[in-house]
Motif scaffolding. Structure first.
Motif, PDB file in Angstrom:
ATOM      1  N   LEU A  46      30.933  56.661 -21.773  1.00 20.68           N
ATOM      2  CA  LEU A  46      31.084  57.693 -22.813  1.00 20.68           C
ATOM      3  C   LEU A  46      29.766  58.361 -23.194  1.00 20.68           C
ATOM      4  O   LEU A  46      29.747  59.271 -24.026  1.00 20.68           O
ATOM      5  CB  LEU A  46      31.715  57.067 -24.060  1.00 20.68           C
ATOM      6  N   ILE A  48      27.329  57.053 -24.864  1.00 16.71           N
ATOM      7  CA  ILE A  48      26.805  56.603 -26.159  1.00 16.71           C
ATOM      8  C   ILE A  48      25.516  55.811 -25.942  1.00 16.71           C
ATOM      9  O   ILE A  48      24.634  55.801 -26.779  1.00 16.71           O
ATOM     10  CB  ILE A  48      27.864  55.760 -26.908  1.00 16.71           C
ATOM     11  N   THR A  68      31.633  69.595 -23.724  1.00 13.75           N
ATOM     12  CA  THR A  68      32.466  69.191 -24.870  1.00 13.75           C
ATOM     13  C   THR A  68      33.941  69.390 -24.553  1.00 13.75           C
ATOM     14  O   THR A  68      34.776  68.544 -24.847  1.00 13.75           O
ATOM     15  CB  THR A  68      32.058  70.014 -26.106  1.00 13.75           C
ATOM     16  N   LYS A  69      34.229  70.500 -23.881  1.00 15.69           N
ATOM     17  CA  LYS A  69      35.616  70.829 -23.531  1.00 15.69           C
ATOM     18  C   LYS A  69      36.214  69.750 -22.616  1.00 15.69           C
ATOM     19  O   LYS A  69      37.359  69.360 -22.760  1.00 15.69           O
ATOM     20  CB  LYS A  69      35.619  72.206 -22.839  1.00 15.69           C
ATOM     21  N   LYS A  71      35.477  66.683 -22.539  1.00 11.92           N
ATOM     22  CA  LYS A  71      35.698  65.403 -23.229  1.00 11.92           C
ATOM     23  C   LYS A  71      37.127  65.292 -23.772  1.00 11.92           C
ATOM     24  O   LYS A  71      37.559  64.224 -24.170  1.00 11.92           O
ATOM     25  CB  LYS A  71      34.679  65.224 -24.354  1.00 11.92           C
ATOM     26  N   GLU A  72      37.836  66.417 -23.779  1.00 12.60           N
ATOM     27  CA  GLU A  72      39.255  66.375 -24.173  1.00 12.60           C
ATOM     28  C   GLU A  72      40.069  65.545 -23.177  1.00 12.60           C
ATOM     29  O   GLU A  72      41.172  65.109 -23.475  1.00 12.60           O
ATOM     30  CB  GLU A  72      39.838  67.794 -24.249  1.00 12.60           C
ATOM     31  N   VAL A  76      39.769  57.589 -26.490  1.00 12.70           N
ATOM     32  CA  VAL A  76      39.031  56.342 -26.709  1.00 12.70           C
ATOM     33  C   VAL A  76      39.505  55.596 -27.952  1.00 12.70           C
ATOM     34  O   VAL A  76      39.763  56.203 -28.998  1.00 12.70           O
ATOM     35  CB  VAL A  76      37.519  56.643 -26.891  1.00 12.70           C
ATOM     36  N   MET A  78      37.739  52.382 -29.755  1.00 16.34           N
ATOM     37  CA  MET A  78      36.622  51.429 -29.671  1.00 16.34           C
ATOM     38  C   MET A  78      36.903  50.196 -30.513  1.00 16.34           C
ATOM     39  O   MET A  78      37.564  50.296 -31.555  1.00 16.34           O
ATOM     40  CB  MET A  78      35.337  52.078 -30.179  1.00 16.34           C
ATOM     41  N   MET A  99      39.615  68.877 -33.673  1.00 19.53           N
ATOM     42  CA  MET A  99      38.811  68.476 -32.511  1.00 19.53           C
ATOM     43  C   MET A  99      39.496  68.831 -31.188  1.00 19.53           C
ATOM     44  O   MET A  99      38.846  69.275 -30.254  1.00 19.53           O
ATOM     45  CB  MET A  99      38.601  66.950 -32.525  1.00 19.53           C
ATOM     46  N   TYR A 100      40.812  68.532 -31.111  1.00 20.84           N
ATOM     47  CA  TYR A 100      41.527  68.652 -29.834  1.00 20.84           C
ATOM     48  C   TYR A 100      42.495  69.832 -29.827  1.00 20.84           C
ATOM     49  O   TYR A 100      43.308  69.964 -30.742  1.00 20.84           O
ATOM     50  CB  TYR A 100      42.341  67.383 -29.559  1.00 20.84           C
TER      51      TYR A 100
ATOM     52  N   LEU B  68      31.016  60.563 -31.416  1.00 16.94           N
ATOM     53  CA  LEU B  68      30.447  61.075 -30.167  1.00 16.94           C
ATOM     54  C   LEU B  68      31.351  60.831 -28.961  1.00 16.94           C
ATOM     55  O   LEU B  68      31.087  61.341 -27.874  1.00 16.94           O
ATOM     56  CB  LEU B  68      29.056  60.482 -29.932  1.00 16.94           C
ATOM     57  N   THR B  69      32.415  60.058 -29.141  1.00 12.38           N
ATOM     58  CA  THR B  69      33.391  59.907 -28.057  1.00 12.38           C
ATOM     59  C   THR B  69      34.427  61.040 -28.089  1.00 12.38           C
ATOM     60  O   THR B  69      35.173  61.230 -27.156  1.00 12.38           O
ATOM     61  CB  THR B  69      34.162  58.563 -28.134  1.00 12.38           C
ATOM     62  N   LEU B  70      34.461  61.767 -29.200  1.00  8.21           N
ATOM     63  CA  LEU B  70      35.409  62.874 -29.364  1.00  8.21           C
ATOM     64  C   LEU B  70      34.792  64.146 -28.742  1.00  8.21           C
ATOM     65  O   LEU B  70      33.605  64.140 -28.398  1.00  8.21           O
ATOM     66  CB  LEU B  70      35.700  63.078 -30.851  1.00  8.21           C
ATOM     67  N   PRO B  71      35.577  65.213 -28.602  1.00  4.20           N
ATOM     68  CA  PRO B  71      35.011  66.421 -27.969  1.00  4.20           C
ATOM     69  C   PRO B  71      33.942  67.088 -28.838  1.00  4.20           C
ATOM     70  O   PRO B  71      34.158  68.129 -29.455  1.00  4.20           O
ATOM     71  CB  PRO B  71      36.224  67.335 -27.802  1.00  4.20           C
TER      72      PRO B  71
END
Lengths: 282, 221
Positions: A46, A48, A68-69, A71-72, A76, A78, A99-100, B68-71
């Motif tokens: 990811l 991190i 960023t796009k 990452k959709e 996750v 955690m 966000m999505y 930070l795991t989100l878009p």
């Protein structure tokens, strides 16, 4: 496909050094003791934590270059880390919606209702089980291709664990391009839902096999000292000496059944395999 | 970035701190016998405190790592915090100024523009300096070190203040002539003085923003 090539990450007294592949449509389980490197691997995927070397590809695209796009495409949950404790389900929903693009608002409401999660109750007032359910619902509430679940069933009762397993199976059944990577301390959950299992210890792979192979081919041989001396050690992965006997882990159960009919050969569990691989002599 | 903004705004309202300050401002308005220009001064401080609260919250329970795991990206995270601070400072100043003017109007007092400008100016200087320090520190350090550094800086400021009081205000210390001239000029030109300090504070914000952007890319969560 998720392809991890020689990924390396070091901390004091620990080095993650792994390669793995996750095919589309499959669920891969990651098993290991505390500190084995499961969460570090997820964090490296990811971004991190910064990996020192190696490559990670998601559908042939280097994951370090994911925009960023892109990452959709990843969902996750955690083990440690989620929205603020002061948030309720409505706050979580509003944030995820912003966000999505593919956020499934109605699905989110429906799942919260099904799981008996009060939408106006703060996360701090949720039980451990409720929080775990909320994390999984949040992860599954948009259209993604890769689902990463770090200890999703930790602290949950058997009924809730089954419900979460059902959700994960439903996720993979909906789209054949999807894939799941899941870590858990509860080996029965992993065994039940995963197609392939990676066992890791001190950041390195110790066993990597299809679940049905693990169940059908792996076994524990119980041998006396004389029997042990006679034993062909070529297919022994690990040995543990008990007071008057030996326990040996093998991945060729049938070989020993055919050639050593008098030996006690027992079906093994993931937990036992892990203990043998960590504590036993290789 | 939209998602991060939604998250922080929701968090501000969830914690009810916003309502506490609004109620305090309204109470001051009800019991005030003259226009409370102090409200204009605290507007910026209040908004910076709210953003600082969201930073502190992100450090708890690995919220930042999850975000930070989100878009969203590390860069988005930094930009959002600074943008939110600026927007909140403008908004809270507008709200406080409105309350202040409404009260002056209600009491039938003439509006003291110079007093408003000075209070607003000082408020934004302190707000900008606070934001530059708090945002950068919260991004550069982890939560434990962040709190420690803030405490050390707070202690240092306190000691400096005591030192100034002892050596400057009491007559044991003779100030150099250029400083005395500068103070005299500042007294005669308060608006220009505040303007210069504000420019310096904004520059500090820019430096803090650049350091935060560089640092967050190296951090691990």
């Amino acid at each position: 496909m998720l392809k991890i090539e020689n990924i390396k990450k070091s901390y004091k007294g620990f080095q993650l050094d792994l390669s793995m592949e996750i095919e589309n449509g499959s669920i891969v389980g990651l098993v290991g003791a505390n500190g084995a490197g499961k969460s570090t691997l997820f964090k490296a995927i990811l971004g991190i934590v910064h990996k020192e070397s190696g490559k990670i590809y998601l559908n042939d695209k280097d994951i370090t270059n994911l925009r960023t796009k892109d990452k959709e495409l990843i969902s996750v949950s955690m083990a440690e880390g989620f929205f603020p404790e002061a948030f309720n389900a409505k706050d979580i929903k509003a944030t995820l919606k912003a966000m999505y693009k593919s956020f499934k608002s109605d699905w989110f409401d429906e799942k919260c209702r099904d799981f008996g999660l009060d939408m106006s109750k703060r996360m701090s007032d949720y039980s451990t089980g409720m929080k775990a359910k909320m994390k999984v619902i949040a992860a599954l509430s948009h259209n993604s291709k890769l689902l990463i679940l770090d200890e999703p069933t930790q602290g949950l009762d058997v009924v809730t664990r089954e419900e979460i397993s059902e959700m994960i199976r439903g996720y993979i059944d909906e789209d054949e391009e999807r894939m799941v990577i899941i870590s858990s301390h509860i080996s029965s959950d992993i065994e039940k839902i995963c197609d392939r299992i990676y066992m890791i210890d001190k950041g390195k792979e110790i066993i990597n096999a299809d679940t049905d192979v693990l169940i059908s081919e792996y076994a524990i041989i119980r041998a006396s000292e004389e029997e042990y001396k006679e034993l062909d050690k070529n297919y022994i992965l690990a040995t543990k000496k008990d007071k008057y006997s030996y326990s040996c882990l093998t991945d060729k159960k049938n070989f020993y059944l055919e050639n050593y009919p008098k030996l006690i050969i027992e079906k093994t569990t993931l937990d036992e395999m892990l203990i043998m691989m960590i504590k036993g002599d290789k | 970035m939209k998602g991060l903004l939604v998250k922080d705004l929701r968090l501000m309202f969830t914690t009810k701190l916003v309502f506490v300050v609004i109620i305090m401002a309204l109470l001051m308005s009800i019991f005030a016998t003259d226009a409370p220009y102090i409200l204009v001064l605290v507007g910026s401080l209040f908004s910076v405190s709210l953003v600082a609260m969201t930073c502190g919250n992100d450090e708890m329970n690995n919220v930042k790592a999850y975000l930070l795991t989100l878009p969203t990206s590390r860069r988005d995270y930094v930009i959002e915090k600074y943008l939110l601070t600026i927007v909140m400072m403008i908004l809270s100043n507008v709200v406080m100024l409105t309350i202040c003017l409404a009260l002056a109007f209600k009491l039938g007092e003439p509006i003291d523009r110079l007093e408003i400008a000075i209070n607003l100016g000082i408020g934004t200087i302190i707000g900008n300096v606070m934001a530059a320090a708090v945002l950068m520190l919260s991004i550069v350090f982890n939560s434990r070190i962040y709190r420690l550094v803030v405490a050390i800086i707070g202690g240092a400021v306190f000691l400096v203040a005591i030192g100034i009081k002892k050596f400057v205000i009491t007559e044991t210390f003779t100030m150099p002539q250029p400083i005395l001239n500068a103070i005299e000029w500042m007294e005669q030109n308060p608006i220009e003085t505040i303007g210069i300090f504000n420019i310096a504070a904004i520059l500090l914000m820019v430096v803090s923003f650049v350091i935060s952007l560089i640092t967050i890319n190296r951090k691990e969560f």
